[in-house]
Design a protein around this motif. Structure first.
Motif, mmCIF file in Angstrom:
data_model
loop_
_atom_site.group_PDB
_atom_site.id
_atom_site.type_symbol
_atom_site.label_atom_id
_atom_site.label_comp_id
_atom_site.label_asym_id
_atom_site.label_seq_id
_atom_site.Cartn_x
_atom_site.Cartn_y
_atom_site.Cartn_z
ATOM 1 N N TYR A 66 49.392 46.246 29.766
ATOM 2 C CA TYR A 66 48.438 45.861 28.718
ATOM 3 C C TYR A 66 47.445 44.724 29.209
ATOM 4 O O TYR A 66 47.976 43.757 29.706
ATOM 5 C CB TYR A 66 49.392 45.544 27.581
ATOM 6 C CG TYR A 66 50.179 46.495 27.040
ATOM 7 C CD1 TYR A 66 49.848 47.313 26.007
ATOM 8 C CD2 TYR A 66 51.529 46.669 27.408
ATOM 9 C CE1 TYR A 66 50.711 48.282 25.204
ATOM 10 C CE2 TYR A 66 52.461 47.431 26.872
ATOM 11 C CZ TYR A 66 51.911 48.480 25.954
ATOM 12 O OH TYR A 66 52.873 49.474 25.440
ATOM 13 N N GLY A 67 46.285 45.076 29.085
ATOM 14 C CA GLY A 67 45.319 44.121 29.635
ATOM 15 C C GLY A 67 44.209 43.813 29.225
ATOM 16 O O GLY A 67 43.318 44.956 28.509
ATOM 17 N N ALA A 68 43.633 42.663 29.478
ATOM 18 C CA ALA A 68 42.099 42.235 28.810
ATOM 19 C C ALA A 68 41.268 43.267 30.063
ATOM 20 O O ALA A 68 41.616 43.377 31.132
ATOM 21 C CB ALA A 68 41.787 40.832 29.184
ATOM 22 N N GLY A 69 40.116 43.890 29.473
ATOM 23 C CA GLY A 69 39.308 44.534 30.123
ATOM 24 C C GLY A 69 39.669 45.982 30.263
ATOM 25 O O GLY A 69 38.870 46.739 31.032
ATOM 26 N N CYS A 70 40.771 46.499 29.652
ATOM 27 C CA CYS A 70 41.313 47.698 29.817
ATOM 28 C C CYS A 70 40.876 48.629 28.484
ATOM 29 O O CYS A 70 41.479 49.679 28.235
ATOM 30 C CB CYS A 70 42.600 47.709 30.146
ATOM 31 S SG CYS A 70 43.435 46.842 31.468
ATOM 32 N N GLY A 71 39.827 48.205 27.901
ATOM 33 C CA GLY A 71 39.494 48.988 26.515
ATOM 34 C C GLY A 71 38.735 50.069 26.692
ATOM 35 O O GLY A 71 38.296 50.925 25.770
ATOM 36 N N THR A 72 37.926 50.178 27.800
ATOM 37 C CA THR A 72 37.148 51.233 28.150
ATOM 38 C C THR A 72 37.635 51.985 29.400
ATOM 39 O O THR A 72 38.378 51.559 30.293
ATOM 40 C CB THR A 72 35.701 50.773 28.361
ATOM 41 O OG1 THR A 72 35.486 50.004 29.332
ATOM 42 C CG2 THR A 72 34.981 50.181 27.167
ATOM 43 N N GLU A 73 37.349 53.187 29.449
ATOM 44 C CA GLU A 73 37.827 54.215 30.273
ATOM 45 C C GLU A 73 37.641 53.919 31.877
ATOM 46 O O GLU A 73 38.565 53.915 32.742
ATOM 47 C CB GLU A 73 37.361 55.760 30.160
ATOM 48 C CG GLU A 73 37.861 56.345 28.921
ATOM 49 C CD GLU A 73 39.637 56.218 29.011
ATOM 50 O OE1 GLU A 73 39.979 56.579 29.797
ATOM 51 O OE2 GLU A 73 39.816 55.837 27.699
ATOM 52 N N LYS A 74 36.562 53.477 32.433
ATOM 53 C CA LYS A 74 35.963 53.156 33.661
ATOM 54 C C LYS A 74 36.939 52.051 34.429
ATOM 55 O O LYS A 74 37.612 52.127 35.326
ATOM 56 C CB LYS A 74 34.612 52.856 33.876
ATOM 57 C CG LYS A 74 34.286 53.034 35.316
ATOM 58 C CD LYS A 74 32.684 52.779 35.425
ATOM 59 C CE LYS A 74 32.414 52.803 37.123
ATOM 60 N NZ LYS A 74 30.799 52.469 37.325
ATOM 61 N N PRO A 75 37.112 50.800 33.594
ATOM 62 C CA PRO A 75 37.744 49.907 34.462
ATOM 63 C C PRO A 75 39.467 50.151 34.080
ATOM 64 O O PRO A 75 40.260 49.758 34.984
ATOM 65 C CB PRO A 75 37.551 48.274 33.310
ATOM 66 C CG PRO A 75 37.063 49.079 32.334
ATOM 67 C CD PRO A 75 36.026 50.271 32.657
ATOM 68 N N LYS A 76 39.720 50.864 33.179
ATOM 69 C CA LYS A 76 41.006 51.190 32.752
ATOM 70 C C LYS A 76 41.546 52.187 33.971
ATOM 71 O O LYS A 76 42.590 52.071 34.614
ATOM 72 C CB LYS A 76 41.397 52.192 31.525
ATOM 73 C CG LYS A 76 42.646 52.653 31.016
ATOM 74 C CD LYS A 76 42.336 53.083 29.674
ATOM 75 C CE LYS A 76 44.073 53.418 29.223
ATOM 76 N NZ LYS A 76 43.895 54.167 27.964
ATOM 77 N N ALA A 77 40.523 53.152 34.276
ATOM 78 C CA ALA A 77 41.013 54.061 35.416
ATOM 79 C C ALA A 77 40.929 53.328 36.829
ATOM 80 O O ALA A 77 41.724 53.629 37.664
ATOM 81 C CB ALA A 77 40.118 55.197 35.560
ATOM 82 N N LEU A 78 40.152 52.272 37.152
ATOM 83 C CA LEU A 78 40.179 51.632 38.244
ATOM 84 C C LEU A 78 41.485 50.629 38.407
ATOM 85 O O LEU A 78 41.977 50.971 39.355
ATOM 86 C CB LEU A 78 39.158 50.486 38.086
ATOM 87 C CG LEU A 78 38.980 49.732 39.264
ATOM 88 C CD1 LEU A 78 38.687 50.367 40.701
ATOM 89 C CD2 LEU A 78 37.907 48.449 39.001
#
Length: 286
Positions: A66-78
């Motif tokens: 669970y992390g900051a910056g993981c609310g949108t698909e591109k950074p989450k996938a990264l």
């Protein structure tokens, strides 16, 4: 081995448990892993620098991140790609940090609540007992993040330079920090994680809460956050409590309750570190 992970922009906590929920290692801490700010190479380097994670990476079967910056698909996938590359035998789930705050603060899994994060950054969502709803998409620390650590750091620096601090607070501030202009600009514009640098000033407020200036500063930020974020859920607030996670919220409980009375919402639970609640949540599911 199962890893439960809670990451902000400043720091990231890792707890390893077995299939019975027993903790296997001492809690591990790395620098924050915010994929919306940090490049892939830096994310990989931070994880691999931790010796315990490195030594046990092949034994990990599941990761709940669970992390900051993981609310949108591109950074989450990264970030998920980086984790899959390192923890080669693990099934990996990556969720935004708001879900960590939800699971750590709600009284039961089906409880509806408005859940806020006030840490290095800030956020606010409504959990209906099953799904998370957000009315505002965050544009990050430079534009949003009211009442966060980086917001208060920015305000403290501005007030120091604009001579808005009381004299006693100003002396204490310049004694504790390097306030030389070139040093501040170097950290803001030439170093990574300027949001974390700004947030490093926030602790100062809680060491000087005997100052009316500091108390007013804290409440000003909370009012902004409540107006811009919490009040997006006016209908839900008629029945739902407002829970808070993060260090800024934890140490501002009195001020938050005062603003809640002013603005008419009901304060629920405070959780300084969501990781403990996350471990309990996932252990109960094993």
């Amino acid at each position: 081995m199962i890893l439960v992970v809670d990451s902000g922009s400043t720091k990231c906590d890792w707890i390893a448990v077995d299939n019975n929920g027993n903790q296997l290692l001492e809690k591990m801490r790395t620098k924050g892993l915010n994929p919306a700010i940090l490049p892939e190479k830096k994310l990989r380097k931070i994880i691999r620098k931790n010796e315990d994670l490195k030594a046990n990476r092949e034994q990990v079967t599941n990761i709940y991140f669970y992390g900051a910056g993981c609310g949108t698909e591109k950074p989450k996938a990264l970030l998920k790609g980086v984790l899959e590359e390192i923890f080669v035998n693990a099934v990996i789930e990556v969720e935004e940090d708001t879900m960590a705050a939800v699971y750590a603060t709600i009284n039961s899994i089906n409880e509806a609540a408005v859940v806020c994060i006030l840490g290095t950054g800030s956020n606010c969502s409504y959990y209906d007992g099953e799904k998370l709803h957000q009315r505002v998409r965050s544009l990050g620390y430079s534009i949003m993040d009211d009442a966060s650590g980086n917001y208060y750091g920015r305000q403290l620096i501005r007030d120091y330079y604009f001579n808005h601090m009381t004299e006693d607070v100003k002396i204490a501030f310049e004694t504790k920090f390097n306030v030389e202009d070139d040093y501040i600009k170097y950290n803001l514009y030439k170093q990574p994680n300027p949001n974390a640098y700004l947030a490093s000033f926030a602790e100062f407020m809680f060491l000087h809460k005997d100052s009316e200036y500091i108390v007013n500063l804290i409440k000003k930020g909370i009012r902004l956050f409540a107006t811009n974020m919490i009040m997006q859920y006016k209908e839900e607030l008629k029945t739902a409590p407002v829970h808070f996670a993060g260090s800024i919220a934890f140490f501002s409980q009195n001020e938050i309750k005062e603003v809640a009375d002013e603005m008419g919402f009901r304060v629920g639970n405070f959780e300084r570190r969501p990781i403990e609640g996350l471990v309990a949540f996932h252990t109960n599911k094993l």
